[in-house]
Design a protein around this motif. Structure first.
Motif, PDB file in Angstrom:
ATOM      1  N   ILE A  48     -16.539  90.470  51.976  1.00  0.00           N
ATOM      2  CA  ILE A  48     -15.133  90.106  51.776  1.00  0.00           C
ATOM      3  C   ILE A  48     -14.602  91.120  50.777  1.00  0.00           C
ATOM      4  O   ILE A  48     -15.087  91.205  49.649  1.00  0.00           O
ATOM      5  CB  ILE A  48     -14.979  88.668  51.238  1.00  0.00           C
ATOM      6  CG1 ILE A  48     -15.402  87.655  52.300  1.00  0.00           C
ATOM      7  CG2 ILE A  48     -13.538  88.414  50.801  1.00  0.00           C
ATOM      8  CD1 ILE A  48     -15.280  86.203  51.860  1.00  0.00           C
TER       9      ILE A  48
ATOM     10  N   GLN B 110     -18.521  80.913  55.799  1.00  0.00           N
ATOM     11  CA  GLN B 110     -17.932  82.251  55.892  1.00  0.00           C
ATOM     12  C   GLN B 110     -17.644  82.810  54.502  1.00  0.00           C
ATOM     13  O   GLN B 110     -17.931  83.976  54.216  1.00  0.00           O
ATOM     14  CB  GLN B 110     -16.642  82.190  56.718  1.00  0.00           C
ATOM     15  CG  GLN B 110     -15.996  83.534  56.940  1.00  0.00           C
ATOM     16  CD  GLN B 110     -14.710  83.427  57.760  1.00  0.00           C
ATOM     17  OE1 GLN B 110     -14.402  82.400  58.351  1.00  0.00           O
ATOM     18  NE2 GLN B 110     -13.953  84.508  57.782  1.00  0.00           N
ATOM     19  N   LEU B 111     -17.094  81.981  53.622  1.00  0.00           N
ATOM     20  CA  LEU B 111     -16.808  82.416  52.252  1.00  0.00           C
ATOM     21  C   LEU B 111     -18.098  82.789  51.527  1.00  0.00           C
ATOM     22  O   LEU B 111     -18.200  83.868  50.933  1.00  0.00           O
ATOM     23  CB  LEU B 111     -16.078  81.313  51.480  1.00  0.00           C
ATOM     24  CG  LEU B 111     -15.812  81.606  50.000  1.00  0.00           C
ATOM     25  CD1 LEU B 111     -14.776  82.718  49.852  1.00  0.00           C
ATOM     26  CD2 LEU B 111     -15.370  80.342  49.271  1.00  0.00           C
TER      27      LEU B 111
ATOM     28  N   GLN C  45      -7.417  88.062  48.433  1.00  0.00           N
ATOM     29  CA  GLN C  45      -6.566  87.134  49.180  1.00  0.00           C
ATOM     30  C   GLN C  45      -7.335  86.470  50.318  1.00  0.00           C
ATOM     31  O   GLN C  45      -7.121  85.302  50.628  1.00  0.00           O
ATOM     32  CB  GLN C  45      -5.322  87.854  49.720  1.00  0.00           C
ATOM     33  CG  GLN C  45      -4.284  86.906  50.296  1.00  0.00           C
ATOM     34  CD  GLN C  45      -3.764  85.918  49.258  1.00  0.00           C
ATOM     35  OE1 GLN C  45      -3.390  86.287  48.152  1.00  0.00           O
ATOM     36  NE2 GLN C  45      -3.757  84.636  49.612  1.00  0.00           N
ATOM     37  N   GLU C  46      -8.267  87.190  50.940  1.00  0.00           N
ATOM     38  CA  GLU C  46      -9.079  86.604  52.008  1.00  0.00           C
ATOM     39  C   GLU C  46      -9.921  85.444  51.470  1.00  0.00           C
ATOM     40  O   GLU C  46     -10.013  84.380  52.091  1.00  0.00           O
ATOM     41  CB  GLU C  46      -9.987  87.666  52.634  1.00  0.00           C
ATOM     42  CG  GLU C  46     -10.845  87.142  53.771  1.00  0.00           C
ATOM     43  CD  GLU C  46     -11.779  88.195  54.353  1.00  0.00           C
ATOM     44  OE1 GLU C  46     -12.576  87.819  55.226  1.00  0.00           O
ATOM     45  OE2 GLU C  46     -11.726  89.372  53.940  1.00  0.00           O
ATOM     46  N   ALA C  47     -10.536  85.635  50.304  1.00  0.00           N
ATOM     47  CA  ALA C  47     -11.319  84.559  49.687  1.00  0.00           C
ATOM     48  C   ALA C  47     -10.418  83.375  49.342  1.00  0.00           C
ATOM     49  O   ALA C  47     -10.752  82.219  49.617  1.00  0.00           O
ATOM     50  CB  ALA C  47     -12.033  85.072  48.440  1.00  0.00           C
TER      51      ALA C  47
ATOM     52  N   HIS D 275      -7.281  76.942  52.808  1.00  0.00           N
ATOM     53  CA  HIS D 275      -6.871  76.653  54.183  1.00  0.00           C
ATOM     54  C   HIS D 275      -6.454  75.191  54.290  1.00  0.00           C
ATOM     55  O   HIS D 275      -7.137  74.302  53.787  1.00  0.00           O
ATOM     56  CB  HIS D 275      -8.016  76.955  55.153  1.00  0.00           C
ATOM     57  CG  HIS D 275      -7.613  76.894  56.579  1.00  0.00           C
ATOM     58  ND1 HIS D 275      -7.661  75.735  57.305  1.00  0.00           N
ATOM     59  CD2 HIS D 275      -7.147  77.851  57.408  1.00  0.00           C
ATOM     60  CE1 HIS D 275      -7.242  75.975  58.533  1.00  0.00           C
ATOM     61  NE2 HIS D 275      -6.925  77.256  58.620  1.00  0.00           N
TER      62      HIS D 275
ATOM     63  N   ASP E  17      -7.552  82.553  50.708  1.00  0.00           N
ATOM     64  CA  ASP E  17      -7.099  81.902  51.941  1.00  0.00           C
ATOM     65  C   ASP E  17      -8.177  80.994  52.530  1.00  0.00           C
ATOM     66  O   ASP E  17      -7.875  79.910  53.034  1.00  0.00           O
ATOM     67  CB  ASP E  17      -6.671  82.938  52.982  1.00  0.00           C
ATOM     68  CG  ASP E  17      -5.386  83.665  52.599  1.00  0.00           C
ATOM     69  OD1 ASP E  17      -4.679  83.203  51.674  1.00  0.00           O
ATOM     70  OD2 ASP E  17      -5.100  84.713  53.215  1.00  0.00           O
ATOM     71  N   LEU E  18      -9.437  81.422  52.476  1.00  0.00           N
ATOM     72  CA  LEU E  18     -10.524  80.583  52.994  1.00  0.00           C
ATOM     73  C   LEU E  18     -10.642  79.288  52.183  1.00  0.00           C
ATOM     74  O   LEU E  18     -10.869  78.216  52.739  1.00  0.00           O
ATOM     75  CB  LEU E  18     -11.854  81.336  52.959  1.00  0.00           C
ATOM     76  CG  LEU E  18     -12.064  82.361  54.063  1.00  0.00           C
ATOM     77  CD1 LEU E  18     -13.261  83.252  53.752  1.00  0.00           C
ATOM     78  CD2 LEU E  18     -12.248  81.667  55.407  1.00  0.00           C
TER      79      LEU E  18
ATOM     80  N   ASP F 236     -11.206  91.627  50.063  1.00  0.00           N
ATOM     81  CA  ASP F 236      -9.841  91.352  49.633  1.00  0.00           C
ATOM     82  C   ASP F 236      -9.822  89.971  48.978  1.00  0.00           C
ATOM     83  O   ASP F 236     -10.244  88.983  49.596  1.00  0.00           O
ATOM     84  CB  ASP F 236      -8.909  91.397  50.847  1.00  0.00           C
ATOM     85  CG  ASP F 236      -7.458  91.119  50.507  1.00  0.00           C
ATOM     86  OD1 ASP F 236      -7.075  91.280  49.332  1.00  0.00           O
ATOM     87  OD2 ASP F 236      -6.708  90.740  51.422  1.00  0.00           O
TER      88      ASP F 236
END
Length: 191
Positions: free
Chosen positions: A70, A60-61, A74-76, A82, A78-79, A72
């Motif tokens: 992607i 996904q990343l 922060q989304e990267a 995790h 967070d992935l 944001d």
């Protein structure tokens, strides 16, 4: 004094390549339009192939960074961070044209970090290529560009997440093996 033979050096440094999944993951269209030069592929014309056992967060990343979907930082982050199964920022990705039939050991390999960096030449100089079934050297790929200010944040997220800044190999990509300082100069110039 022990001197490593040429074949021993090759076995230790070059021969091991992980098996890659046979099926690639399609790169989705980006919201950021990019002019694809004639003879090049666009990001949505390629697929990414991952080493066997790569987790979903890593896929996904990688797909989100390659397609620039992607949006944001922060989304990267967070992935990657995790708690259970974070994305691996050191993943080595093989790119190929959609529909190409290449074996699990063929294809042009890129460290994830290198695919996060925009091509600043307006695609006059190819920086990324994808394997095609009829062209071993690959076909240039025009990846979309990051929106203003996002590229630096994504690069930082991948590096802070632990990306291997050496590109995942003791060998520098693009330098012929006989020029590499780890190979004794008395060896022949071909393997």
């Amino acid at each position: 004094e022990y001197r490593m033979s040429q074949s021993d050096w090759y076995d230790e440094h070059l021969a091991w390549t992980p098996e890659y999944e046979e099926h690639g993951v399609a790169i989705p269209p980006s919201a950021t339009a990019v002019a694809v030069p004639e003879g090049w592929l666009g990001a949505d014309d390629i697929e990414a192939r991952f080493p066997e056992g790569t987790n979903d967060a890593t896929k996904q990343l990688a797909v989100g960074l390659i397609s620039r979907t992607i949006t944001d930082v922060q989304e990267a982050t967070d992935l990657i961070r995790h708690e259970q199964e974070g994305a691996d920022p050191c993943v080595m990705i093989r790119l190929r044209k959609k529909g190409s039939s290449t074996s699990s050991t063929e294809g042009i390999i890129y460290p994830l970090l290198s695919l996060v960096i925009d091509n600043k030449s307006d695609h006059t100089i190819p920086t990324v290529q994808a394997q095609t079934h009829d062209n071993y050297r690959g076909c240039p790929v025009a990846l979309p560009l990051w929106p203003d200010g996002l590229e630096e944040g994504m690069i930082t997220a991948v590096i802070d997440g632990g990306a291997d800044l050496t590109g995942g190999s003791r060998l520098s990509w693009g330098i012929p093996r006989y020029q590499h300082p780890d190979i004794p100069s008395e060896w022949p110039h071909t393997f």
